[in-house]
Scaffold this motif. Sequence first.
Motif, PDB file in Angstrom:
ATOM      1  N   MET A 156       0.862  -0.964   0.190  1.00 39.34           N
ATOM      2  CA  MET A 156      -0.043  -0.137   0.092  1.00 39.34           C
ATOM      3  C   MET A 156       1.014   1.282  -0.146  1.00 39.34           C
ATOM      4  N   SER A 157       1.882   1.249   0.918  1.00 41.16           N
ATOM      5  CA  SER A 157       2.711   2.493   0.953  1.00 41.16           C
ATOM      6  C   SER A 157       3.431   2.601  -0.435  1.00 41.16           C
ATOM      7  N   ASP A 158       3.878   1.722  -1.006  1.00 37.87           N
ATOM      8  CA  ASP A 158       4.618   1.592  -2.340  1.00 37.87           C
ATOM      9  C   ASP A 158       3.604   2.329  -3.557  1.00 37.87           C
ATOM     10  N   LEU A 159       2.476   1.763  -3.610  1.00 33.70           N
ATOM     11  CA  LEU A 159       1.271   2.331  -4.365  1.00 33.70           C
ATOM     12  C   LEU A 159       1.176   3.945  -4.223  1.00 33.70           C
ATOM     13  N   LEU A 160       0.795   4.035  -2.793  1.00 35.46           N
ATOM     14  CA  LEU A 160       0.721   5.517  -2.436  1.00 35.46           C
ATOM     15  C   LEU A 160       1.778   6.283  -3.057  1.00 35.46           C
ATOM     16  N   THR A 161       2.923   5.771  -3.008  1.00 33.32           N
ATOM     17  CA  THR A 161       4.211   6.604  -3.137  1.00 33.32           C
ATOM     18  C   THR A 161       4.287   6.934  -4.561  1.00 33.32           C
ATOM     19  N   GLU A 162       3.766   5.599  -5.453  1.00 32.56           N
ATOM     20  CA  GLU A 162       3.995   5.728  -6.825  1.00 32.56           C
ATOM     21  C   GLU A 162       2.823   6.797  -7.355  1.00 32.56           C
ATOM     22  N   LEU A 163       1.900   6.392  -7.055  1.00 29.77           N
ATOM     23  CA  LEU A 163       0.590   7.368  -7.217  1.00 29.77           C
ATOM     24  C   LEU A 163       0.821   8.717  -7.044  1.00 29.77           C
ATOM     25  N   ARG A 164       1.365   9.101  -5.935  1.00 36.56           N
ATOM     26  CA  ARG A 164       1.547  10.499  -5.543  1.00 36.56           C
ATOM     27  C   ARG A 164       2.654  11.045  -6.466  1.00 36.56           C
ATOM     28  N   ALA A 165       3.795  10.471  -6.723  1.00 35.29           N
ATOM     29  CA  ALA A 165       4.862  10.720  -7.536  1.00 35.29           C
ATOM     30  C   ALA A 165       4.382  10.938  -8.887  1.00 35.29           C
ATOM     31  N   ALA A 166       3.652  10.138  -9.380  1.00 35.89           N
ATOM     32  CA  ALA A 166       2.899  10.307 -10.918  1.00 35.89           C
ATOM     33  C   ALA A 166       2.049  11.494 -11.100  1.00 35.89           C
ATOM     34  N   ILE A 167       1.269  11.887  -9.995  1.00 37.98           N
ATOM     35  CA  ILE A 167       0.456  13.042 -10.090  1.00 37.98           C
ATOM     36  C   ILE A 167       1.379  14.306  -9.905  1.00 37.98           C
ATOM     37  N   LEU A 168       2.370  14.216  -9.003  1.00 37.21           N
ATOM     38  CA  LEU A 168       3.352  15.517  -9.022  1.00 37.21           C
ATOM     39  C   LEU A 168       4.067  15.727 -10.062  1.00 37.21           C
ATOM     40  N   ARG A 169       4.415  14.600 -10.979  1.00 42.33           N
ATOM     41  CA  ARG A 169       5.527  14.756 -12.113  1.00 42.33           C
ATOM     42  C   ARG A 169       4.296  15.326 -13.282  1.00 42.33           C
ATOM     43  N   GLY A 170       2.968  15.337 -13.052  1.00 38.55           N
ATOM     44  CA  GLY A 170       2.110  15.712 -14.011  1.00 38.55           C
ATOM     45  C   GLY A 170       1.433  14.759 -14.902  1.00 38.55           C
ATOM     46  N   GLU A 171       2.036  13.605 -14.866  1.00 39.76           N
ATOM     47  CA  GLU A 171       1.663  12.430 -15.490  1.00 39.76           C
ATOM     48  C   GLU A 171      -0.082  12.334 -15.694  1.00 39.76           C
ATOM     49  N   TYR A 172      -0.655  12.896 -14.528  1.00 36.70           N
ATOM     50  CA  TYR A 172      -2.235  13.100 -14.551  1.00 36.70           C
ATOM     51  C   TYR A 172      -2.366  14.344 -14.383  1.00 36.70           C
ATOM     52  N   ALA A 173      -3.160  14.954 -15.427  1.00 39.13           N
ATOM     53  CA  ALA A 173      -3.450  16.541 -15.335  1.00 39.13           C
ATOM     54  C   ALA A 173      -4.619  16.975 -14.398  1.00 39.13           C
ATOM     55  N   PRO A 174      -4.585  18.199 -13.813  1.00 41.31           N
ATOM     56  CA  PRO A 174      -5.771  18.609 -13.078  1.00 41.31           C
ATOM     57  C   PRO A 174      -7.068  18.342 -13.778  1.00 41.31           C
ATOM     58  N   ARG A 175      -7.962  17.848 -12.839  1.00 42.20           N
ATOM     59  CA  ARG A 175      -9.420  17.399 -13.288  1.00 42.20           C
ATOM     60  C   ARG A 175      -9.469  16.153 -14.003  1.00 42.20           C
ATOM     61  N   GLN A 176      -8.132  15.461 -14.192  1.00 43.34           N
ATOM     62  CA  GLN A 176      -8.281  14.142 -15.007  1.00 43.34           C
ATOM     63  C   GLN A 176      -8.815  13.156 -14.185  1.00 43.34           C
ATOM     64  N   ARG A 177      -9.630  12.434 -14.717  1.00 47.91           N
ATOM     65  CA  ARG A 177     -10.295  11.416 -13.841  1.00 47.91           C
ATOM     66  C   ARG A 177      -9.479  10.199 -13.777  1.00 47.91           C
ATOM     67  N   LEU A 178      -9.555   9.473 -12.440  1.00 48.44           N
ATOM     68  CA  LEU A 178      -8.585   8.465 -12.231  1.00 48.44           C
ATOM     69  C   LEU A 178      -9.448   7.234 -12.253  1.00 48.44           C
TER      70      LEU A 178
END
Length: 208
Positions: free
Chosen positions: A1-23
């Motif tokens: 869970m911690s690895d998933l949280l870290t990876e998903l957070r990092a992807a958002i912060l890198r801009g891989e998912y844009a603001p308002r983009q549905r997950l």
Amino acid sequence: MSDLLTELRAAILRGEYAPRQRLIEADLTERYATSRFLLRNALTRLSNEGLVELQPNRGARVREVTVEEAIEITEIRRAVEGIVAGRAAERATGEEIERLREIGAQMTRAVANADMMRYSELNTELHGTVRAAARHDTATKIIDQLHAQMVRHQFRLALVPGRPNVSLPEHLAVIDAICARDPEKAEAAMRAHLGSVLETLATFPAHR
């Protein structure tokens, strides 16, 4: 869970998912080879951090931080990071002081070379090094959460024409005060820098 949280957070912060983009849950469970249960827990944590919005019956999407919110966040950062800079001036090791000086030199070169991407990276490293030197765990947790919400706006700040030429001397003043072990001057320099950030944010179009 911690690895998933870290990876998903990092992807958002890198801009891989844009603001308002549905997950999309199906896409994310496949990408991260995880279960819907663990994914939903991670999304709930990211919602608590202010990075994700959970919408009833519509799932999750990347939360967009408005300019108005960015200004409020920076007002809080100005107070907390001022305290942190003062503590850093008292507690920094010799090695940390040398690193701060090197970051200042690299920032100066980046501005001279008009390398704004590198300057933005060094900006992040500088603030992180100051936090590490302060050894103030509570302040660090607060700033880390606020910083996560500010990533997109900080990137925009770095691209404002002439902005690095304004912020460079502000950053160097922070570094000089910490290296001189002057807590009052370090706090004042950091507050002045973030006051300048506030002035620039106020020029951005609202609701973006």
